[in-house]
Enzyme design. Structure first.
Site: not given
Ligand SMILES: NC(=O)c1ccc[n+]([C@@H]2O[C@H](COP(=O)([O-])OP(=O)(O)OC[C@H]3O[C@@H](n4cnc5c(N)ncnc54)[C@H](OP(=O)(O)O)[C@@H]3O)[C@@H](O)[C@H]2O)c1
Length: 364
Positions: A213, A228
């Protein structure tokens, strides 16, 4: 001819490519499935562009929206999608594709399910809300393989991770353990560290290559991997919260709030420690990996681990993802899914595969 209308929410990196893939595949779907797929609306943060009739938005309009967004121009009109959605759903089978980032789309997702539409997510945030939030129940109650919410692309992008898990569950296999390297960013960084590159340099390189990112702390905190793990756990019916997950962050406390540049400069304080761990691992035929682990007895843990190099997980190189399911049936040899776990084309295609599953059911 069966018909389905799509509503595209978020048309950034993934959403833009998804729109292009829909335009590129329409003829194929018409011929192969007798299925006519149109895009009824496209929405970004500033509002939605809604088709004037049931034929959907013209390809020219769609191309202009995608290209304007890529150029940074604000395309589209400021129509409220929440207001337009009931009319779209009333006119025929509808599937909302949420490729936005963050929790801003949760109400819309819940509204879509309430109206009877299908919902496909690459956006993890709606599925990671606290259990106490009533919208969590509204969303998760539709996530079984027979439900109207599909979320393959939230975990491993286009890789068949969720569908594999659901197939195992639907055939009454007993899931004992799920282990995975679920972050391309960590994969790239620790492959370099394993080859002798200092940790801080590996982070800078990964950032320069677009694997992280813009603020690498968003990856290095481990939160994305934890999300996740949370989604996998909830998909097995274990409705845990993010606070229930033990996350080993690689962002030292004093560097949490400093500027990105200062963070990158001071990250070299970690080089010695992580370099030593990598060397020790190498000497014992192990490799350092940032791993999500779920066990039936122990829940989810996320952090840096030493893994035998001889295992598929330990041998993994670069930004690839891998998820290994150890179950009652896949006991001695695990069931393994691996490949690129990020990227616009594979993520968009993962969402479209989910869309087609729902379309066959809703328009059937
Ligand atoms: N990129 C990947 O490889 C990958 C892989 C798996 C999953 N994902 C997930 O897929 C999602 C999209 O990723 P991306 O890389 O395409 O991100 P991105 O380029 O940042 O695009 C996100 C888009 O979402 C829109 N958006 C944000 N809040 C919204 C809201 N409340 N309503 C409508 N639109 C909203 C943004 O609108 P504006 O244009 O107005 O800013 C932007 O167009 C993320 O949740 C990401 O975690 C991505």
């Amino acid at each position: 001819m069966k018909r389905v209308s799509l509503v595209q929410v978020g048309f950034g990196t993934v959403g833009g490519v998804l729109i292009e893939q829909v335009m590129g595949n329409r003829v194929l779907w018409r011929e192969r499935f007798k299925l006519d797929v149109s895009i009824a609306a496209v929405a970004g943060r500033s509002g939605a562009t809604v088709a004037p009739d049931a034929g959907g938005l013209d390809d020219d309009v769609l191309r202009r929206l995608v290209n304007d967004r890529r150029r940074g121009a604000s395309g589209g009109t400021a129509t409220s999608l929440a207001d337009a959605l009931p009319g779209i759903v009333n006119s025929g089978p509808t599937i909302v594709l949420d490729a936005a980032a963050g929790e801003g789309t949760v109400d819309l997702d819940v509204q879509a399910l309430g109206l009877g539409a299908g919902l496909v997510l690459s956006n993890k945030a709606p599925l990671a809300l606290p259990v106490s939030d009533p919208r969590t129940q509204a969303l998760w109650s539709e996530t079984a393989s027979t439900g109207r919410l599909k979320f393959e692309a939230t975990c491993g992008a286009g890789l068949p991770v969720i569908s594999t898990l659901q197939s195992l569950l639907d055939t009454d296999d007993r899931i004992e353990e799920i282990s995975g390297a679920l972050s391309g960013t960590f994969g790239a960084i620790f492959s370099a560290v394993g080859a002798g590159v200092p940790f801080s340099e590996a982070v800078r390189d990964a950032r320069a290559q677009g694997y992280t990112e813009p603020d690498p702390r968003d990856d290095l905190s481990g939160l994305d991997v934890a999300r996740k793990g949370l989604i996998l756990s909830r998909a097995m019916g274990k409705m845990i919260d993010i606070d229930d997950i033990e996350v080993h962050s690689l962002v030292p406390d004093p560097l949490v709030a400093v500027s990105i540049d200062e963070f990158l400069d001071r990250l070299s304080d970690q080089d010695l420690d992580i370099g030593r761990q990598a060397e020790e691992s190498l000497a014992t035929e192990m490799s350092l990996k940032y791993i999500m682990n779920w066990t039936a007895g122990g829940g989810v843990t996320v952090g840096l681990r030493r893994v035998q190099r001889s295992t598929v997980l330990g041998a993994l190189q670069g930004p690839e993802n891998i998820v290994s399911f150890r179950t009652g049936r896949y006991d001695q040899y695990s069931c393994v899914v691996s490949g690129p776990g990020a990227g616009a084309a594979v993520t968009a295609a993962g969402m479209l595969a989910d869309m087609l599953t729902l379309a066959h059911r809703l328009a059937g």
